[in-house]
Design a protein around this motif. Structure first.
Motif: not given
Length: 299
Positions: A111-122
């Motif tokens: 379990v990785d409890r520290n994931w911050n990311f950006e995601f946009k369509e396509s």
């Protein structure tokens, strides 16, 4: 592995279809906590992640469809503080078939409890093993190599070394991003940095990789054909875990191994000779005292 089978069948003139992809992972996105009306983005996220993991070649070996490493990734969105930015927890699980049976053993559970990311369509899913391009592909590629490396370790002693080297390079590149989970924070040893440090760099915990080979290839794979030796090898694997625990208590690698194996070990040892059971329980109580009741029930 599959490359040897491929050459054999090629020599014999047998025609069959081979796929180069090594992974067969299912991604689940738990978005119940996400504050957005655009739920379609999570379907896109799932499809993009799965395509990235399953649709490319991570090694130079040939795999047929039945050899692909099966697993699951559960991404739980904990918060969405702004549009396109996500704070999440990720659970990664992988399984390995046991020779001569229909049984699949859980080989990795983390379990990785520290994931911050950006995601946009396509959003394009670009990855370069020599540089940090974005958080999503770095994390997914990191765990792809961890899973493949661990799988190879179960079939040949330290067979996963090339893949752990790549995972280590991914961490080195990602350190420059300043993102959580890649850092060397000694107060948070259950992260990506310390996992690969114990798998690849640390000489103290390297014995756990040998334990994995003993447990899987010399233990589980021989239980039906040679149970006497299989139980001895499983016991030897537990001895190595105990040795590491003496030197480095609360090792992330020891904890991860037991997170995947504690239930299975308890069931397997029910049929072991009494002297094996007694020695195994002694090691298990030392390595994983939180599950003492489970291990005492073996006896």
């Amino acid at each position: 592995m599959g490359n040897r089978l491929f050459l054999l069948f090629l020599f014999l003139g047998v025609t069959f279809q081979v796929t180069a992809q090594e992974l067969n992972f299912t991604v689940t996105i738990n978005s119940e906590r996400a504050r957005t009306q655009n739920k379609d983005i999570f379907d896109q996220m799932k499809n993009s992640f799965e395509q990235f993991l399953n649709g490319r070649s991570w090694t130079n070996d040939q795999y047929d469809a039945s050899e692909r490493i099966k697993g699951n990734i559960l991404v739980t969105i904990n918060d969405m503080p702004q549009v396109g930015y996500f704070e999440a927890t990720v659970q990664i699980q992988a399984v390995r078939p046991v020779y001569g049976t229909s049984y699949e053993t859980l080989s990795f559970n983390f379990v990785d409890r520290n994931w911050n990311f950006e995601f946009k369509e396509s959003q394009p899913m670009e990855f370069n093993r020599y540089s940090y391009l974005n958080e999503i592909t770095s994390l997914l590629a990191y765990y792809a190599h961890i899973v493949i490396g661990l799988d190879y370790d179960t079939f040949s002693q330290e067979g996963g070394e090339p893949y752990f080297e790549i995972a280590n390079n991914i961490v080195s590149n990602a350190l420059q991003s300043g993102r959580s989970g890649w850092d060397q924070d000694p107060g948070n040893r259950r992260n990506r940095y310390w996992l690969i440090d114990e798998l690849y760099s640390s000489q103290v915990t390297r014995a756990i990789r040998e334990a994995s080979y003993l447990y899987h290839r010399k233990g589980l794979d021989q239980l039906t054909s040679n149970p006497e030796d299989a139980y001895k090898n499983i016991l030897q694997a537990l001895e190595k875990l105990a040795e590491v625990n003496n030197t480095q208590p609360n090792s992330i690698l020891t904890i991860t191994f037991m997170d995947a194996k504690s239930d299975e070990i308890s069931k397997i040892l029910q049929n072991a000779p009494l002297d094996i059971q007694e020695q195994a329980v002694e090691h298990l109580l030392q390595v994983d005292p939180n599950n003492a009741r489970k291990y005492n029930d073996i006896l």
